[in-house]
Design a protein around this motif. Structure first.
Motif, PDB file in Angstrom:
ATOM      1  N   VAL A  80       0.821  -1.212   0.000  1.00  0.00           N
ATOM      2  CA  VAL A  80       0.000   0.000   0.000  1.00  0.00           C
ATOM      3  C   VAL A  80       0.855   1.263   0.000  1.00  0.00           C
ATOM      4  N   GLY A  81       1.945   1.279   0.738  1.00  0.00           N
ATOM      5  CA  GLY A  81       2.777   2.479   0.813  1.00  0.00           C
ATOM      6  C   GLY A  81       3.886   2.437  -0.206  1.00  0.00           C
ATOM      7  N   PRO A  82       4.633   3.506  -0.357  1.00  0.00           N
ATOM      8  CA  PRO A  82       4.402   4.813   0.253  1.00  0.00           C
ATOM      9  C   PRO A  82       3.328   5.600  -0.506  1.00  0.00           C
ATOM     10  N   TYR A  83       2.881   6.674   0.110  1.00  0.00           N
ATOM     11  CA  TYR A  83       1.856   7.520  -0.484  1.00  0.00           C
ATOM     12  C   TYR A  83       2.176   8.967  -0.127  1.00  0.00           C
ATOM     13  N   ASP A  84       1.738   9.881  -0.993  1.00  0.00           N
ATOM     14  CA  ASP A  84       2.008  11.307  -0.797  1.00  0.00           C
ATOM     15  C   ASP A  84       0.984  11.971   0.110  1.00  0.00           C
ATOM     16  N   ASP A  85      -0.211  11.414   0.119  1.00  0.00           N
ATOM     17  CA  ASP A  85      -1.302  12.029   0.871  1.00  0.00           C
ATOM     18  C   ASP A  85      -2.119  10.955   1.570  1.00  0.00           C
ATOM     19  N   LEU A  86      -2.486  11.232   2.790  1.00  0.00           N
ATOM     20  CA  LEU A  86      -3.350  10.359   3.583  1.00  0.00           C
ATOM     21  C   LEU A  86      -4.676  11.083   3.771  1.00  0.00           C
TER      22      LEU A  86
ATOM     23  N   GLY B 165       4.617  14.815   2.668  1.00  0.00           N
ATOM     24  CA  GLY B 165       3.258  14.348   2.455  1.00  0.00           C
ATOM     25  C   GLY B 165       2.257  15.145   3.272  1.00  0.00           C
ATOM     26  N   THR B 166       0.986  14.953   2.958  1.00  0.00           N
ATOM     27  CA  THR B 166      -0.067  15.646   3.692  1.00  0.00           C
ATOM     28  C   THR B 166      -1.047  14.640   4.294  1.00  0.00           C
ATOM     29  N   CYS B 167      -1.720  15.084   5.309  1.00  0.00           N
ATOM     30  CA  CYS B 167      -2.735  14.296   5.999  1.00  0.00           C
ATOM     31  C   CYS B 167      -3.986  15.156   6.085  1.00  0.00           C
ATOM     32  N   THR B 168      -5.105  14.628   5.615  1.00  0.00           N
ATOM     33  CA  THR B 168      -6.363  15.361   5.622  1.00  0.00           C
ATOM     34  C   THR B 168      -7.433  14.492   6.261  1.00  0.00           C
TER      35      THR B 168
ATOM     36  N   ASP C  57      -0.049   8.022  13.928  1.00  0.00           N
ATOM     37  CA  ASP C  57       1.401   7.887  13.892  1.00  0.00           C
ATOM     38  C   ASP C  57       1.820   6.736  12.982  1.00  0.00           C
ATOM     39  N   LEU C  58       1.098   5.636  13.060  1.00  0.00           N
ATOM     40  CA  LEU C  58       1.394   4.472  12.229  1.00  0.00           C
ATOM     41  C   LEU C  58       1.277   4.815  10.741  1.00  0.00           C
ATOM     42  N   PHE C  59       0.193   5.462  10.338  1.00  0.00           N
ATOM     43  CA  PHE C  59      -0.028   5.736   8.923  1.00  0.00           C
ATOM     44  C   PHE C  59       0.758   6.945   8.432  1.00  0.00           C
ATOM     45  N   LEU C  60       1.150   7.855   9.316  1.00  0.00           N
ATOM     46  CA  LEU C  60       2.055   8.924   8.897  1.00  0.00           C
ATOM     47  C   LEU C  60       3.402   8.342   8.494  1.00  0.00           C
ATOM     48  N   GLY C  61       3.754   7.196   9.086  1.00  0.00           N
ATOM     49  CA  GLY C  61       5.008   6.531   8.747  1.00  0.00           C
ATOM     50  C   GLY C  61       5.063   6.058   7.306  1.00  0.00           C
ATOM     51  N   GLY C  62       3.941   5.905   6.652  1.00  0.00           N
ATOM     52  CA  GLY C  62       3.903   5.493   5.254  1.00  0.00           C
ATOM     53  C   GLY C  62       3.913   6.651   4.269  1.00  0.00           C
TER      54      GLY C  62
END
Length: 190
Positions: free
Chosen positions: A112-118, A146-149, A136-141
């Motif tokens: 699934v990873g890595p990814y630029d945006d969650l 990257g961004t988190c929304t 924290d777990l998914f920010l690691g990917g």
């Protein structure tokens, strides 16, 4: 109950027969209250980027994103086989969408990873006892910068994102009974 795949499989059955319906623009406008709304336009150009939607449900946002940004890659994870079946039917014509059955509480599924945006729209974060650990777990990917929304109706989820030391908060909004937050990762690593 809502943290069980069975609950969401039953909801998927209701969606499939039309017992539950969604507005025509549900994939692009995720939440509105009065004059304020959040949606696809809040993400910026996703062409050339890879996005992971955590708790993608029946795929309405993935479909809208994949159509709007044909040169982007969109991945969805959900733990409900019923929801993923609907998402698969909805996105089968879109070569830039991939779906994975997985329980976010168990970590990032292989491949699934890595990814630029969650992205999570009332998704997995709303149904776990410790949203900060999941975050924290998914920010690691996430790839560098990257961004988190997140769009959530659960105040502790919103607060855990605001307190996250790995995110520089770019925008927050209170929209009726929901909270929207978008942040950029500025510290990488476990």
């Amino acid at each position: 109950m809502r943290s069980s795949p069975l609950y969401w499989d039953l909801a998927a059955a209701d969606y499939a027969i039309g017992r539950v319906t969604f507005p025509a623009d549900a994939g692009t406008r995720w939440c509105s209250h009065g004059d304020e709304s959040v949606g696809i336009w809040d993400l910026g150009d996703q062409n050339g980027r890879t996005m992971l939607e955590l708790g993608c449900g029946h795929g309405v946002a993935l479909e809208a994103l994949a159509v709007a940004f044909p040169n982007g890659t969109f991945k969805g994870i959900d733990f409900s086989p019923g929801q993923l079946r609907l998402a698969s039917e909805r996105t089968r014509h879109l070569p830039n969408v991939t779906l994975s059955l997985g329980d976010a509480r168990l970590g990032i599924p292989a491949g699934v990873g890595p990814y630029d945006d969650l992205l999570s729209i009332y998704g997995a974060f709303d149904f776990v006892p410790s949203p900060s650990l999941l975050l924290d777990l998914f920010l690691g990917g996430l790839a560098a910068n990257g961004t988190c929304t997140l769009l959530t109706s659960v105040l502790p989820v919103f607060e855990s994102v605001l307190r996250c030391p790995r995110l520089k908060i770019l925008r927050t909004s209170a929209i009726g009974p929901s909270w929207f937050v978008r942040g950029k990762v500025f510290i990488m690593g476990p």
